[in-house]
Design a protein around this motif. Sequence first.
Motif, PDB file in Angstrom:
ATOM      1  N   LYS A  99       3.474  15.608  -2.129  1.00 36.29           N
ATOM      2  CA  LYS A  99       3.574  14.207  -2.062  1.00 36.29           C
ATOM      3  C   LYS A  99       4.825  13.940  -3.138  1.00 36.29           C
ATOM      4  N   GLU A 147       0.736  -1.263  -0.125  1.00 33.49           N
ATOM      5  CA  GLU A 147      -0.006   0.123   0.039  1.00 33.49           C
ATOM      6  C   GLU A 147       0.822   1.182  -0.153  1.00 33.49           C
ATOM      7  N   TYR A 158       0.610   4.021  -2.896  1.00 33.33           N
ATOM      8  CA  TYR A 158       0.302   5.318  -2.578  1.00 33.33           C
ATOM      9  C   TYR A 158       1.126   6.482  -3.466  1.00 33.33           C
TER      10      TYR A 158
END
Length: 361
Positions: free
Chosen positions: A350, A280, A284
Motif C-alpha cells: 500500500k 474515500e 484509504y
Amino acid sequence: MEINALLQKVIDLEGSDLHLSVSAPPTIRINGALNFQKDLEPLTQTSLKKLLEEILNEDQKKKLEEEKEIDFSFAFSDLARFRVNVFHQRGYLACVMRLIPLSIPDIDELNLPRSLYQFCDLPQGFVLVTGPAGQGKSTTIASLLNYINETRSVHIVTIEDPIEYTYPNKKSIVDQREKNLDTKSWAVALRSVLREDPDVVLVGEMRDAETVAAAITIAETGHLVFSTLHSNTTIGTIARLIDMNIARSLIAYAINGVISTRLVKKVCDGCKIFYTPAPEYLQYFGFEPQANTFVTGTGCSRCGNTGYSGRTGIFEVLEFDNKLRAMIIDRVSMEDLQKYVEGMGMRTLKADAAEKILAGI
C-alpha cells in the motif's frame, strides 16, 4: 488465421496473454484487461485444433489426449517465448499462452527496491517471491537470477514446469531443467539437484509442503534457493507456510527474505490530466486533497481510449532479522508480526502504491 500471426499480434499490442476458446474470437490480455479481437472470427473446435497442431509435437498431442491438459513452453522465432497451457472445457479445447520476453529486465528497470541486491549476494539462504497469479513473480525472480549470472561465477540450476525465461551463460553456468523434458518427476529433480554441484537453485513454484521441505533442505545444505508462492503479503506468506504445516523453526531460520509483488496499470502519458480523487480514495491512502497532484487518463488513440498504458510493479520486501525469527517461533500473532516489521521500516504494498501515485505513475 495462423498461430504465428496471433502471437505476433500479442507482441505488437504489448499484451501479456493470448486466450483461445471455442465460440470466442482470439482474445489478448492488455494492461490486465481481456480484449476480444473483434476483427477475427470466433474459434471453432476445428479451427482451434488446427492452430494448436502448429505448436504441439507428437508426444505433446498424445499427452493432451491422455491427460486432457498439458503445460509446455516454446520459442517464437527470436522474438519471445510463450508459456502454454492447453486444456479442455465443456468437452472442447481451450488454450492460454503467456508471453515471456527474451530479454530479462534488470532490477533497476523493474523499479525493484535496491535492497534486493543483497539477496543476490547471499552465499546461502532461501528467498521467496510471492503474489497472486500473473503479478510479476517470474519476472522478478528472473531479474534476480540474471543479476547473479552477470556478477557471480557460480552454478545455477533451475527446476521449472515449464521453463519460462532462458539464461545464456555469462559469469555463471546456468542449467535449466524442465519437467517431462529433462526430468520425469518434480520430486526426483529436487532430490538429484544436490548431486549436480549447484550454488544457486531456482525451484519454479512451492506447490505443496513436500516441495517447501525439499527447498528448505537444499538451502540448509549450503545453497542459495529462490522460489515462488501464491500468497498476498510478506506476513501472509509466513501464515501460508504455517498452514502448510511447515515447522515454525524452519520458517524462522531457513528464510532470509520474502518479496511480495503486484502489477498495476500506469496512467497513459498521452492523455494524462490532473484531477481530484474521490474522498474515500484519499482516505484509504491517507492523502490530503491537493491541486495538481493526482493524475488520471482521459483516453486517447495511444492507449485505446482506456486511460492506461502499460503496467508497473509495486513491491513489499521483508528481510528476516533475529527478533522476527524469535517472534515466529514464539507464536506471536500475524497482526503483531505486521506491526513489528512496519515499525522496523518495511514499506508495504500500500505504501509503495501510494508513492507511485504521488509520482504520477
